[in-house]
Write an enzyme that holds these catalytic residues in place. Structure first.
Site, PDB file in Angstrom:
ATOM      1  N   ARG A 163      40.915  65.104  37.881  1.00  0.00           N
ATOM      2  CA  ARG A 163      40.060  64.970  38.829  1.00  0.00           C
ATOM      3  C   ARG A 163      39.154  63.983  38.240  1.00  0.00           C
ATOM      4  O   ARG A 163      38.027  63.790  38.494  1.00  0.00           O
ATOM      5  CB  ARG A 163      39.092  66.187  39.157  1.00  0.00           C
ATOM      6  N   SER A 240      37.676  71.625  47.402  1.00  0.00           N
ATOM      7  CA  SER A 240      37.122  72.555  46.216  1.00  0.00           C
ATOM      8  C   SER A 240      35.922  71.843  45.790  1.00  0.00           C
ATOM      9  O   SER A 240      35.705  70.675  45.340  1.00  0.00           O
ATOM     10  CB  SER A 240      37.818  72.308  45.113  1.00  0.00           C
ATOM     11  N   GLU A 340      33.213  69.268  41.590  1.00  0.00           N
ATOM     12  CA  GLU A 340      34.507  68.193  41.857  1.00  0.00           C
ATOM     13  C   GLU A 340      33.916  66.995  43.182  1.00  0.00           C
ATOM     14  O   GLU A 340      34.353  65.925  42.982  1.00  0.00           O
ATOM     15  CB  GLU A 340      35.628  68.887  42.168  1.00  0.00           C
TER      16      GLU A 340
HETATM   17  C1  LIG Z   1      40.137  70.628  53.401  1.00  0.00           C
HETATM   18  C2  LIG Z   1      40.095  69.659  52.196  1.00  0.00           C
HETATM   19  C3  LIG Z   1      41.190  69.866  51.224  1.00  0.00           C
HETATM   20  C4  LIG Z   1      41.243  69.090  50.130  1.00  0.00           C
HETATM   21  N1  LIG Z   1      42.237  69.205  49.316  1.00  0.00           N
HETATM   22  C5  LIG Z   1      42.169  68.432  48.042  1.00  0.00           C
HETATM   23  C6  LIG Z   1      43.463  68.770  47.158  1.00  0.00           C
HETATM   24  O1  LIG Z   1      44.369  69.546  47.362  1.00  0.00           O
HETATM   25  N2  LIG Z   1      43.406  67.963  46.171  1.00  0.00           N
HETATM   26  C7  LIG Z   1      42.120  66.725  45.818  1.00  0.00           C
HETATM   27  O2  LIG Z   1      42.652  66.367  44.852  1.00  0.00           O
HETATM   28  N3  LIG Z   1      41.335  66.737  46.425  1.00  0.00           N
HETATM   29  C8  LIG Z   1      41.525  67.536  47.734  1.00  0.00           C
HETATM   30  N4  LIG Z   1      40.331  67.098  48.722  1.00  0.00           N
HETATM   31  C9  LIG Z   1      39.310  66.164  48.362  1.00  0.00           C
HETATM   32  C10 LIG Z   1      39.582  64.880  49.148  1.00  0.00           C
HETATM   33  O3  LIG Z   1      40.159  64.971  50.229  1.00  0.00           O
HETATM   34  C11 LIG Z   1      40.235  63.955  48.320  1.00  0.00           C
HETATM   35  O4  LIG Z   1      39.363  63.739  46.961  1.00  0.00           O
HETATM   36  C12 LIG Z   1      40.355  62.627  48.901  1.00  0.00           C
HETATM   37  O5  LIG Z   1      41.025  61.836  48.141  1.00  0.00           O
HETATM   38  C13 LIG Z   1      39.226  61.970  49.228  1.00  0.00           C
HETATM   39  O6  LIG Z   1      39.377  60.917  50.175  1.00  0.00           O
HETATM   40  P1  LIG Z   1      38.503  60.053  51.313  1.00  0.00           P
HETATM   41  O7  LIG Z   1      38.893  58.922  51.768  1.00  0.00           O
HETATM   42  O8  LIG Z   1      37.886  61.385  51.970  1.00  0.00           O
HETATM   43  O9  LIG Z   1      37.111  59.860  50.282  1.00  0.00           O
HETATM   44  P2  LIG Z   1      35.600  59.926  50.366  1.00  0.00           P
HETATM   45  O10 LIG Z   1      35.281  61.057  50.517  1.00  0.00           O
HETATM   46  O11 LIG Z   1      35.094  58.758  51.583  1.00  0.00           O
HETATM   47  O12 LIG Z   1      35.137  59.051  49.184  1.00  0.00           O
HETATM   48  C14 LIG Z   1      35.296  59.831  47.937  1.00  0.00           C
HETATM   49  C15 LIG Z   1      34.776  58.927  46.716  1.00  0.00           C
HETATM   50  O13 LIG Z   1      35.636  57.931  46.624  1.00  0.00           O
HETATM   51  C16 LIG Z   1      34.887  56.623  46.642  1.00  0.00           C
HETATM   52  N5  LIG Z   1      35.935  55.858  47.464  1.00  0.00           N
HETATM   53  C17 LIG Z   1      36.417  56.251  48.770  1.00  0.00           C
HETATM   54  N6  LIG Z   1      37.447  55.243  49.018  1.00  0.00           N
HETATM   55  C18 LIG Z   1      37.092  54.253  47.773  1.00  0.00           C
HETATM   56  C19 LIG Z   1      37.704  52.884  47.711  1.00  0.00           C
HETATM   57  N7  LIG Z   1      38.551  52.281  48.583  1.00  0.00           N
HETATM   58  N8  LIG Z   1      37.232  52.253  46.806  1.00  0.00           N
HETATM   59  C20 LIG Z   1      36.124  52.696  45.882  1.00  0.00           C
HETATM   60  N9  LIG Z   1      35.944  53.882  45.941  1.00  0.00           N
HETATM   61  C21 LIG Z   1      36.187  54.403  47.014  1.00  0.00           C
HETATM   62  C22 LIG Z   1      33.489  57.044  47.730  1.00  0.00           C
HETATM   63  O14 LIG Z   1      32.656  56.150  47.253  1.00  0.00           O
HETATM   64  C23 LIG Z   1      33.257  58.528  46.913  1.00  0.00           C
HETATM   65  O15 LIG Z   1      32.701  58.434  45.838  1.00  0.00           O
HETATM   66  C24 LIG Z   1      40.470  68.108  49.896  1.00  0.00           C
HETATM   67  C25 LIG Z   1      39.180  67.849  50.846  1.00  0.00           C
HETATM   68  C26 LIG Z   1      39.014  68.612  51.906  1.00  0.00           C
HETATM   69  C27 LIG Z   1      38.108  68.431  52.961  1.00  0.00           C
END
Ligand SMILES: Cc1cc2nc3c(=O)[nH]c(=O)nc-3n(C[C@H](O)[C@H](O)[C@H](O)COP(=O)(O)OP(=O)(O)OC[C@H]3O[C@@H](n4cnc5c(N)ncnc54)[C@H](O)[C@@H]3O)c2cc1C
Length: 348
Positions: A163, A240, A340
């Protein structure tokens, strides 16, 4: 490009977060570049948001520009028995996984159903059911906000860990695109995760049809509230909230002493002598059961690691709950849980 001033809650899966000064949307790389130039040198002024599924944003919001990454597109190039799939940052992750399974590109199936966008997958080295993107990423195209240059980082340069990555916690790089090397095969990669192997009725280490694996993962995830569902407040989370703690020898001795009378927690030994253990096990044994909380914020009724907004919560309330859980686990087991999620303009 879109400009407006709404609250950020509508852009997060927790449905929490106050307003930003500006919210802008970029659908092309050149729009991203233009916005970066407009925002100027002060990196604190910019919040990158994609799916908003891994962020907790303070009730006061963000005093700057929130940039929504909405670039889309996917190209595939055959490389021997494999295929290199390059995906634009704003492409919804599960659309990519679904497409890969449909095309017969094997490798992503265990990562089905994870919310958010592709560009965020290297940020915290997304993983689930025994698989991590670190095993599949070959290159990440980034815009460096310090130099203004676009460069391609190798997977080694991304320093993907549990992570974590060189990108997490830094606001220097914007991920523009990610390249994954996938095998051309209708079969999945070997199944490593016990619950998934059981659901598929295959031994650990065996392969199964990738489409069948995807369906099983989606079913397992849904049963834990880990697939977004607007009708189910157990999914109004950031996944998480806490990481599984990684302990050194002394930390593990303390934990072992305190768990002697209640049985051993699950452990995953690391190569460097550290031991990873289960945050969910510790939280439950510290007395925080599923559903713990109140009508505003609570632990999910389906998953101990997910802290949820029941609809009327605030970020302050969510963080109060997170502190209660963190401190309860520390007092009982001497283990400090670390978030996380990415905290934006708020702290634990
Ligand atoms: C129901 C649920 C289940 C989940 N299950 C998992 C799982 O099984 N495994 C897991 O690892 N995670 C899980 N997650 C967490 C999450 O989905 C992941 O971390 C996902 O990759 C985040 O993507 P996002 O586009 O929503 O990022 P955001 O929430 O929009 O951003 C997260 C971070 O990344 C940065 N960021 C986003 N895009 C970029 C970019 N293009 N360039 C630079 N920085 C960027 C943002 O600034 C922020 O700091 C879960 C979340 C939820 C709500």
């Amino acid at each position: 490009m879109r400009d407006g001033r709404p609250g950020l809650a509508e852009y997060t899966t927790l449905r929490l977060g106050g307003p930003a000064r500006h919210v802008v949307e970029a659908t092309t790389e050149s729009e991203i570049g233009q916005i970066i130039r407009d925002v100027g040198a002060s990196r604190r002024n910019l919040l990158i948001l994609a799916g908003g599924s891994n962020v907790v944003i303070g009730d006061a919001g963000f005093d700057g520009t929130a940039l929504l990454i909405r670039t889309t597109g996917l190209t595939a190039r055959r490389v021997g028995a494999d295929v290199d799939v390059t995906v634009q940052a704003g492409e919804p992750w599960d659309v990519v996984v679904e497409r890969s399974v449909a095309e017969g590109w094997s490798g992503l199936e265990c990562l089905s159903g994870i919310p958010g966008c592709t560009g965020a997958t290297p940020i915290q080295n997304v993983g689930a059911y025994g698989q991590e993107v670190a095993e599949l990423i070959t290159a990440v195209r980034v815009l460096d906000r310090v130099t203004g240059e676009i460069a391609t980082r190798t997977v080694a340069e991304c320093r993907l860990g549990y992570r974590s990555s060189v990108f997490k916690g830094s606001d220097r790089w914007i991920v523009l695109a990610v390249t994954f090397r996938l095998a051309v095969s209708p079969l999945s990669t070997p199944i490593r995760y016990a619950d998934l192997a059981q659901a598929l009725d295959v031994p650990i280490g065996e392969r199964a049809e990738a489409a069948v694996v995807r369906d099983a993962v989606l079913r397992l995830r849904a049963s834990k509230g880990m697939v977004l569902d607007e009708h189910d407040p157990d999914t109004y989370s950031a996944g998480s909230f806490f990481m599984n703690p990684v302990l050194d020898g002394d930390g593990f001795d303390v934990l072992s002493a305190r768990t002697a009378t209640i049985g051993s927690p699950p452990v995953w030994p690391g190569a460097d002598g550290t031991v990873k253990t289960s945050a969910a096990w510790l939280i439950e044994r510290a007395g925080f059961t599923k559903g713990h909380g109140n009508s505003h914020v609570s632990i999910s009724t389906k998953h101990t690691l997910a802290l949820t907004n029941r609809g009327d919560g605030t970020t302050k309330e969510l963080l109060d709950l997170a502190r209660e859980v963190r401190d309860g686990v520390f007092n009982r087991f001497g283990v400090t849980l670390r978030p996380e999620v990415v905290l934006v303009n708020c702290e634990l």
